[in-house]
Design an enzyme around this catalytic site. Structure first.
Site, PDB file in Angstrom:
ATOM      1  N   HIS A 238      15.501 106.310  46.902  1.00  0.00           N
ATOM      2  CA  HIS A 238      14.761 105.333  47.788  1.00  0.00           C
ATOM      3  C   HIS A 238      14.466 103.973  46.770  1.00  0.00           C
ATOM      4  O   HIS A 238      13.185 103.833  46.420  1.00  0.00           O
ATOM      5  CB  HIS A 238      13.390 105.682  48.316  1.00  0.00           C
ATOM      6  CG  HIS A 238      12.287 104.607  49.021  1.00  0.00           C
ATOM      7  ND1 HIS A 238      12.935 104.028  50.060  1.00  0.00           N
ATOM      8  CD2 HIS A 238      11.073 104.184  48.712  1.00  0.00           C
ATOM      9  CE1 HIS A 238      11.937 103.225  50.596  1.00  0.00           C
ATOM     10  NE2 HIS A 238      11.000 103.249  49.686  1.00  0.00           N
TER      11      HIS A 238
ATOM     12  N   GLY B 287      -4.024 110.201  51.204  1.00  0.00           N
ATOM     13  CA  GLY B 287      -4.150 108.695  51.140  1.00  0.00           C
ATOM     14  C   GLY B 287      -4.593 108.210  52.383  1.00  0.00           C
ATOM     15  O   GLY B 287      -4.227 107.359  53.132  1.00  0.00           O
TER      16      GLY B 287
ATOM     17  N   GLY C  81       4.726 108.499  49.043  1.00  0.00           N
ATOM     18  CA  GLY C  81       4.216 107.713  47.826  1.00  0.00           C
ATOM     19  C   GLY C  81       5.279 107.350  46.729  1.00  0.00           C
ATOM     20  O   GLY C  81       6.124 108.268  46.391  1.00  0.00           O
TER      21      GLY C  81
ATOM     22  N   ASP D  40      14.705 103.726  55.089  1.00  0.00           N
ATOM     23  CA  ASP D  40      15.978 103.102  54.932  1.00  0.00           C
ATOM     24  C   ASP D  40      16.988 103.652  55.717  1.00  0.00           C
ATOM     25  O   ASP D  40      17.656 102.446  56.187  1.00  0.00           O
ATOM     26  CB  ASP D  40      16.632 103.771  53.573  1.00  0.00           C
ATOM     27  CG  ASP D  40      15.276 103.578  52.494  1.00  0.00           C
ATOM     28  OD1 ASP D  40      14.948 102.482  51.835  1.00  0.00           O
ATOM     29  OD2 ASP D  40      14.540 104.664  52.182  1.00  0.00           O
TER      30      ASP D  40
ATOM     31  N   ILE E 295      -0.976 102.990  55.145  1.00  0.00           N
ATOM     32  CA  ILE E 295       0.114 103.832  55.869  1.00  0.00           C
ATOM     33  C   ILE E 295      -0.896 105.044  56.543  1.00  0.00           C
ATOM     34  O   ILE E 295      -0.517 105.152  57.708  1.00  0.00           O
ATOM     35  CB  ILE E 295       1.048 104.601  54.921  1.00  0.00           C
ATOM     36  CG1 ILE E 295       1.955 103.524  54.380  1.00  0.00           C
ATOM     37  CG2 ILE E 295       1.973 105.433  55.694  1.00  0.00           C
ATOM     38  CD1 ILE E 295       2.819 103.961  53.192  1.00  0.00           C
TER      39      ILE E 295
ATOM     40  N   ALA F 272      -7.218 107.174  53.672  1.00  0.00           N
ATOM     41  CA  ALA F 272      -8.106 105.901  53.909  1.00  0.00           C
ATOM     42  C   ALA F 272      -6.927 104.598  53.556  1.00  0.00           C
ATOM     43  O   ALA F 272      -7.678 103.492  53.751  1.00  0.00           O
ATOM     44  CB  ALA F 272      -9.162 105.657  52.886  1.00  0.00           C
TER      45      ALA F 272
ATOM     46  N   ARG G 163       3.434  98.923  45.384  1.00  0.00           N
ATOM     47  CA  ARG G 163       3.952  98.185  44.131  1.00  0.00           C
ATOM     48  C   ARG G 163       3.584  96.560  44.719  1.00  0.00           C
ATOM     49  O   ARG G 163       3.178  96.602  46.118  1.00  0.00           O
ATOM     50  CB  ARG G 163       5.484  98.275  43.863  1.00  0.00           C
ATOM     51  CG  ARG G 163       6.224  97.900  45.216  1.00  0.00           C
ATOM     52  CD  ARG G 163       7.772  97.703  44.780  1.00  0.00           C
ATOM     53  NE  ARG G 163       8.590  97.739  45.838  1.00  0.00           N
ATOM     54  CZ  ARG G 163       9.933  97.412  45.715  1.00  0.00           C
ATOM     55  NH1 ARG G 163      10.425  96.829  44.808  1.00  0.00           N
ATOM     56  NH2 ARG G 163      10.720  97.217  46.988  1.00  0.00           N
TER      57      ARG G 163
HETATM   58  P1  NAD Z   1      -2.769 101.937  50.026  1.00  0.00           P
HETATM   59  O1  NAD Z   1      -3.022 101.574  48.552  1.00  0.00           O
HETATM   60  O2  NAD Z   1      -3.145 101.171  51.141  1.00  0.00           O
HETATM   61  O3  NAD Z   1      -3.142 103.421  50.291  1.00  0.00           O
HETATM   62  C1  NAD Z   1      -2.967 104.229  49.294  1.00  0.00           C
HETATM   63  C2  NAD Z   1      -4.362 105.473  49.416  1.00  0.00           C
HETATM   64  O4  NAD Z   1      -3.813 106.376  48.731  1.00  0.00           O
HETATM   65  C3  NAD Z   1      -5.621 104.809  49.029  1.00  0.00           C
HETATM   66  O5  NAD Z   1      -6.461 105.097  49.872  1.00  0.00           O
HETATM   67  C4  NAD Z   1      -5.820 105.636  47.742  1.00  0.00           C
HETATM   68  O6  NAD Z   1      -7.232 105.997  47.547  1.00  0.00           O
HETATM   69  C5  NAD Z   1      -5.135 106.990  48.049  1.00  0.00           C
HETATM   70  N1  NAD Z   1      -4.799 107.753  46.823  1.00  0.00           N
HETATM   71  C6  NAD Z   1      -4.496 107.506  45.709  1.00  0.00           C
HETATM   72  N2  NAD Z   1      -4.390 108.664  44.767  1.00  0.00           N
HETATM   73  C7  NAD Z   1      -4.701 109.683  45.706  1.00  0.00           C
HETATM   74  C8  NAD Z   1      -4.732 111.191  45.453  1.00  0.00           C
HETATM   75  N3  NAD Z   1      -4.457 111.561  44.159  1.00  0.00           N
HETATM   76  N4  NAD Z   1      -4.978 111.984  46.506  1.00  0.00           N
HETATM   77  C9  NAD Z   1      -5.171 111.560  47.634  1.00  0.00           C
HETATM   78  N5  NAD Z   1      -5.184 110.002  47.976  1.00  0.00           N
HETATM   79  C10 NAD Z   1      -4.925 109.235  46.833  1.00  0.00           C
HETATM   80  O7  NAD Z   1      -1.140 102.192  49.845  1.00  0.00           O
HETATM   81  P2  NAD Z   1      -0.056 102.419  51.035  1.00  0.00           P
HETATM   82  O8  NAD Z   1       0.308 101.029  51.481  1.00  0.00           O
HETATM   83  O9  NAD Z   1      -0.612 103.506  52.092  1.00  0.00           O
HETATM   84  O10 NAD Z   1       1.036 102.897  50.454  1.00  0.00           O
HETATM   85  C11 NAD Z   1       1.016 104.308  49.961  1.00  0.00           C
HETATM   86  C12 NAD Z   1       2.068 104.607  49.244  1.00  0.00           C
HETATM   87  O11 NAD Z   1       3.475 104.716  49.895  1.00  0.00           O
HETATM   88  C13 NAD Z   1       2.819 103.619  47.859  1.00  0.00           C
HETATM   89  O12 NAD Z   1       3.011 104.416  46.710  1.00  0.00           O
HETATM   90  C14 NAD Z   1       3.807 102.887  48.626  1.00  0.00           C
HETATM   91  O13 NAD Z   1       4.659 102.367  47.576  1.00  0.00           O
HETATM   92  C15 NAD Z   1       4.618 104.018  49.206  1.00  0.00           C
HETATM   93  N6  NAD Z   1       5.468 103.608  50.557  1.00  0.00           N
HETATM   94  C16 NAD Z   1       6.524 104.622  50.612  1.00  0.00           C
HETATM   95  C17 NAD Z   1       7.469 104.091  51.484  1.00  0.00           C
HETATM   96  C18 NAD Z   1       8.857 105.019  51.487  1.00  0.00           C
HETATM   97  O14 NAD Z   1       9.618 104.659  52.480  1.00  0.00           O
HETATM   98  N7  NAD Z   1       8.978 105.982  50.552  1.00  0.00           N
HETATM   99  C19 NAD Z   1       7.256 103.032  52.285  1.00  0.00           C
HETATM  100  C20 NAD Z   1       6.167 102.521  52.275  1.00  0.00           C
HETATM  101  C21 NAD Z   1       5.180 102.833  51.239  1.00  0.00           C
HETATM  102  C1  LMR Z   2       9.442 100.132  51.460  1.00  0.00           C
HETATM  103  O1  LMR Z   2      10.422 100.443  51.181  1.00  0.00           O
HETATM  104  O2  LMR Z   2       9.162  99.450  52.310  1.00  0.00           O
HETATM  105  C2  LMR Z   2       8.232 100.879  50.454  1.00  0.00           C
HETATM  106  O3  LMR Z   2       8.911 101.832  49.622  1.00  0.00           O
HETATM  107  C3  LMR Z   2       7.474  99.802  49.735  1.00  0.00           C
HETATM  108  C4  LMR Z   2       8.011  99.277  48.624  1.00  0.00           C
HETATM  109  O4  LMR Z   2       7.402  99.168  47.629  1.00  0.00           O
HETATM  110  O5  LMR Z   2       9.000  98.535  48.999  1.00  0.00           O
END
Ligand code: NAD
Ligand code: LMR
Length: 325
Positions: free
Chosen positions: A187, A11, A130, A159, A16, A13, A92
């Site tokens: 989470h 991910g 993710g 968290d 995060i 590009a 989301r």
């Molecule tokens: P984003 O949409 O900005 O970026 C996601 C990237 O992943 C995109 O560039 C997309 O092309 C790429 N992608 C999708 N499928 C892929 C694959 N199979 N292989 C490689 N790359 C792939 O999203 P973001 O804001 O960077 O968030 C990414 C994920 O992290 C989301 O699911 C978000 O909910 C999650 N997240 C988790 C936490 C946590 O605490 N666990 C915190 C924040 C966000």
């Molecule tokens: C967060 O906790 O900020 C991430 O998991 C993004 C979300 O969907 O809440």
């Protein structure tokens, strides 16, 4: 200088990714003596944007950045990876729960788990970011039968950090003064941030705040923080998520401070009466690249109910992805 290690990030590009890669290359994750080779993995339509990220990384002339591999092929992206941070997945939007993403994101983690199984270093440390992170980590773990389940973790550090920051503000204290914070479970909005064993400047936190604040302010604020960020920013947390991913990996690799612990989503071994096999957040200490659950903490009836509720949600999520396991 040490020999370079390979760090795969998916991910790259995305939001995060953009907040994460430059800090890893600057040495924030593994320290100033550890060169890194970054493996950047994206989906095919994002390869052009990924090229831009690679160009910028090179333009920083980071002394620790030994090389970059940019690809849309998981077999190449995970080849010999020592660390894998699985960020790539849909975020989301407003009004959604993270588990609503299971259908869109779950399948990504079967493919990536299998590729890690077949191509990564045998000691690879995997962090799933993710969402829904815990159940996606379960899917990846179950898709990698040749790796030790303990190599798969889910990110609860955001968290954990949120909980520390809230408590520091409430008690007029500082972040470094707070030790032994725990976030149990998923989470998600059922997670249980628990200050029962937390110390603030060496004093038990429960003596410094009242139960009403815990129940009506602290716990819901931490549980709902992700949604609050989405409402405020119009996009999910990115820089704080990247920072937490770095914290998680650094602690796992380099260890916890004496007398402190962190929260990590790990495969439950049944500790604290939590069903085995789900990826559940526990308080852990880390040393020599291994984590151990902090055992024998007394659990009140208040905590028990919340620890069980978040475990139940993880069992439901597991049921919903049975076809991917
Ligand atoms: P984003 O949409 O900005 O970026 C996601 C990237 O992943 C995109 O560039 C997309 O092309 C790429 N992608 C999708 N499928 C892929 C694959 N199979 N292989 C490689 N790359 C792939 O999203 P973001 O804001 O960077 O968030 C990414 C994920 O992290 C989301 O699911 C978000 O909910 C999650 N997240 C988790 C936490 C946590 O605490 N666990 C915190 C924040 C966000
Ligand atoms: C967060 O906790 O900020 C991430 O998991 C993004 C979300 O969907 O809440």
């Amino acid at each position: 200088m040490n020999k370079p290690v390979r760090i795969a990030v998916t991910g790259c590009a995305g939001n995060i990714g953009y907040a994460l890669l430059f800090r890893i290359a600057a040495g924030d994750m593994l320290g100033p003596d550890q060169p890194v080779i970054l493996h950047l993995l994206e989906v095919t339509p994002a390869l052009k944007a990924l090229e831009g990220v690679s160009m910028e990384l090179r333009d920083c002339a980071f002394p620790l950045l030994a090389d970059i591999v940019a690809t849309d092929d998981p077999a190449v992206g995970f080849k010999d990876a020592d660390y894998a941070i699985l960020v790539g997945a849909r975020p989301r939007g407003p009004g959604m729960e993270r588990k609503d993403l299971l259908e869109a994101n779950g399948a990504i983690f079967t493919v990536q788990g299998k590729a890690l199984n077949d191509h990564a270093s045998r000691g690879v440390k995997v962090l799933v970011v993710g969402n829904p992170a815990n159940t996606n980590a379960l899917i990846a773990m179950r898709s990698a039968p040749d790796l030790d389940p303990r190599q798969f973790t889910a990110m609860m550090r955001l968290d954990h950090n949120r909980a520390i920051s809230q408590l520091a503000a409430k008690t007029g204290s500082t972040v470094p003064a707070i030790r032994r914070m725990t976030v149990w479970g998923n989470h998600s909005s059922t997670q249980y941030p628990d200050i029962s064993h937390t110390l603030v400047d060496g004093r038990p936190a429960p003596e410094l705040v009242d139960q009403a604040w815990l129940e009506t302010d602290f716990i819901p604020t931490v549980q709902q923080r992700g949604a609050a960020i989405i409402a405020a920013r119009g996009a999910s947390s990115a820089a704080s998520a990247a920072s937490a991913a770095i914290d998680h990996m650094r602690t796992w690799a380099l260890g916890t401070a004496d007398g402190d612990w962190v929260s990590m989503g790990i495969p439950s071994d049944g500790s604290y009466g939590i069903p085995e096999g789900i990826i559940y957040s526990y308080p852990v200490t880390c040393r020599d690249g291994r984590y151990e659950i902090v055992q024998n903490l007394p659990v009140s009836a208040f905590s028990r109910a919340r620890m069980d509720a978040t475990a139940r949600e993880l069992l439901e999520e597991r049921e919903a992805v049975q076809h991917l396991l």
